[in-house]
Design a protein around this motif. Structure first.
Motif, PDB file in Angstrom:
ATOM      1  N   ALA A  20       0.829  -1.212   0.000  1.00  0.00           N
ATOM      2  CA  ALA A  20       0.000   0.000   0.000  1.00  0.00           C
ATOM      3  C   ALA A  20       0.862   1.261   0.000  1.00  0.00           C
ATOM      4  N   ALA A  21       1.945   1.220   0.782  1.00  0.00           N
ATOM      5  CA  ALA A  21       2.776   2.421   0.896  1.00  0.00           C
ATOM      6  C   ALA A  21       3.356   2.824  -0.450  1.00  0.00           C
ATOM      7  N   ALA A  22       3.584   1.843  -1.315  1.00  0.00           N
ATOM      8  CA  ALA A  22       4.196   2.133  -2.613  1.00  0.00           C
ATOM      9  C   ALA A  22       3.261   2.932  -3.516  1.00  0.00           C
ATOM     10  N   PRO A  27       3.715   9.279   3.482  1.00  0.00           N
ATOM     11  CA  PRO A  27       2.610   8.866   4.365  1.00  0.00           C
ATOM     12  C   PRO A  27       1.492   9.919   4.434  1.00  0.00           C
ATOM     13  N   GLU A  28       1.846  11.196   4.399  1.00  0.00           N
ATOM     14  CA  GLU A  28       0.824  12.260   4.455  1.00  0.00           C
ATOM     15  C   GLU A  28      -0.126  12.169   3.259  1.00  0.00           C
ATOM     16  N   ASP A  29       0.407  11.739   2.117  1.00  0.00           N
ATOM     17  CA  ASP A  29      -0.459  11.579   0.937  1.00  0.00           C
ATOM     18  C   ASP A  29      -1.493  10.484   1.178  1.00  0.00           C
ATOM     19  N   ALA A  30      -1.054   9.429   1.851  1.00  0.00           N
ATOM     20  CA  ALA A  30      -1.976   8.322   2.144  1.00  0.00           C
ATOM     21  C   ALA A  30      -3.062   8.782   3.121  1.00  0.00           C
ATOM     22  N   PHE A  81      -4.392   3.359   4.648  1.00  0.00           N
ATOM     23  CA  PHE A  81      -3.938   3.056   6.015  1.00  0.00           C
ATOM     24  C   PHE A  81      -2.552   2.423   5.955  1.00  0.00           C
ATOM     25  N   VAL A  82      -1.562   3.232   5.656  1.00  0.00           N
ATOM     26  CA  VAL A  82      -0.190   2.718   5.532  1.00  0.00           C
ATOM     27  C   VAL A  82       0.498   2.804   6.897  1.00  0.00           C
ATOM     28  N   GLU A  83       1.474   1.957   7.080  1.00  0.00           N
ATOM     29  CA  GLU A  83       2.245   1.908   8.328  1.00  0.00           C
ATOM     30  C   GLU A  83       2.754   3.310   8.698  1.00  0.00           C
ATOM     31  N   GLY A  84       2.750   3.588   9.984  1.00  0.00           N
ATOM     32  CA  GLY A  84       3.332   4.847  10.447  1.00  0.00           C
ATOM     33  C   GLY A  84       2.363   6.010  10.421  1.00  0.00           C
ATOM     34  N   THR A  85       1.079   5.721  10.249  1.00  0.00           N
ATOM     35  CA  THR A  85       0.119   6.825  10.191  1.00  0.00           C
ATOM     36  C   THR A  85      -0.951   6.691  11.288  1.00  0.00           C
ATOM     37  N   ALA A  86      -0.594   6.015  12.384  1.00  0.00           N
ATOM     38  CA  ALA A  86      -1.485   6.009  13.543  1.00  0.00           C
ATOM     39  C   ALA A  86      -1.418   7.378  14.214  1.00  0.00           C
ATOM     40  N   GLY A  87      -2.401   7.680  15.023  1.00  0.00           N
ATOM     41  CA  GLY A  87      -2.411   8.975  15.712  1.00  0.00           C
ATOM     42  C   GLY A  87      -2.944   8.833  17.114  1.00  0.00           C
ATOM     43  N   THR A  88      -3.058   9.964  17.794  1.00  0.00           N
ATOM     44  CA  THR A  88      -3.648   9.963  19.142  1.00  0.00           C
ATOM     45  C   THR A  88      -4.789  10.965  19.224  1.00  0.00           C
ATOM     46  N   GLU A  89      -4.856  11.882  18.269  1.00  0.00           N
ATOM     47  CA  GLU A  89      -5.921  12.881  18.300  1.00  0.00           C
ATOM     48  C   GLU A  89      -7.257  12.280  17.893  1.00  0.00           C
ATOM     49  N   LYS A  90      -8.312  12.969  18.291  1.00  0.00           N
ATOM     50  CA  LYS A  90      -9.676  12.569  17.945  1.00  0.00           C
ATOM     51  C   LYS A  90      -9.815  12.312  16.431  1.00  0.00           C
TER      52      LYS A  90
END
Lengths: 149, 149
Positions: A20-22, A27-30, A81-90
């Protein structure tokens, strides 16, 4: 007339062939892509909700059209939903999207299945109501499990 | 398998039956919707560009899939150009979208037609190249006329 020829299986095959990342330069684009896909889907889904809940008159053609767009859009955002794009905000995805990926993917598949039924059943108000509730349930299930409140 | 059953004519009929603004609670919702639609379309279009320009290997199945998504997405964002949402900042629509609406709508239709051809011709690299260039030309024509630089 142009129609989306994508089966869920075809998308899954593509996703397997190409990480998916490719598909995204950064990551921001994803993240931007998946949010945009959900925005379009939600706009059309909310119109179905307005009809299902009697806030606007039922219109079989409009309901079917909106439901078909929802069903097609449901196939797209999960590639973002590519690796490294988890968050903590609402509203951001929790890390368990990636640590419990099989469950997340099953939730995506359930949305795709229920929204296909929604498109097939939106031509009557009773059909719309039942399928809308079932589809909305798949949204909520994933949000409860995988999205920061 | 679920496919978008929307013809351009059907969307036009719906748009006539229901003022575009009535589909959105607030003008900001329409702006958010159209930007989201273009974002999804652009993501898939850029993958075709990468293949057409030799930056990634040509893959007939992936090209066709991406082109079909472009062709379907091309039908959606124009409903979001509701009155009162012109801007002056870079990337926002100029006021002539609304004062020269027939030309704007013709540009949208041209994009929809060329992207349908793109989907039909993406299974060979030569077909993709020609149709990609033609489709990109319709993007540029509207941007030149109707988008703030």
């Amino acid at each position: 007339m142009q129609r989306l020829l994508l089966t869920t299986a075809a998308i899954a095959a593509l996703a397997t062939a190409l990480p998916a990342a490719a598909q995204f330069q950064k990551p921001e684009d994803a993240v931007k892509y998946r949010k945009a896909g959900f925005t379009v889907m939600a706009a059309h889904f909310s119109r179905l909700g307005a009809m299902a809940q009697g806030r606007v008159p039922f219109d079989a053609a409009a309901a079917t059209m909106n439901a078909e767009i929802v069903a097609d859009m449901a196939k797209l955002p999960f590639a973002g939903f590519v690796e490294g794009t988890a968050g903590t905000e609402k509203g951001t995805p929790k890390a368990n999207v990636w640590t419990d990926r099989a469950k997340f993917d099953a939730g995506a598949k359930k949305l795709q299945e229920e929204s296909a039924k929604l498109a097939a059943n939106a031509k009557t108000l009773d059909g719309l109501k039942a399928a809308f509730t079932a589809t909305a349930g798949t949204c909520k299930a994933c949000h409860d499990d995988f999205r920061n409140p």
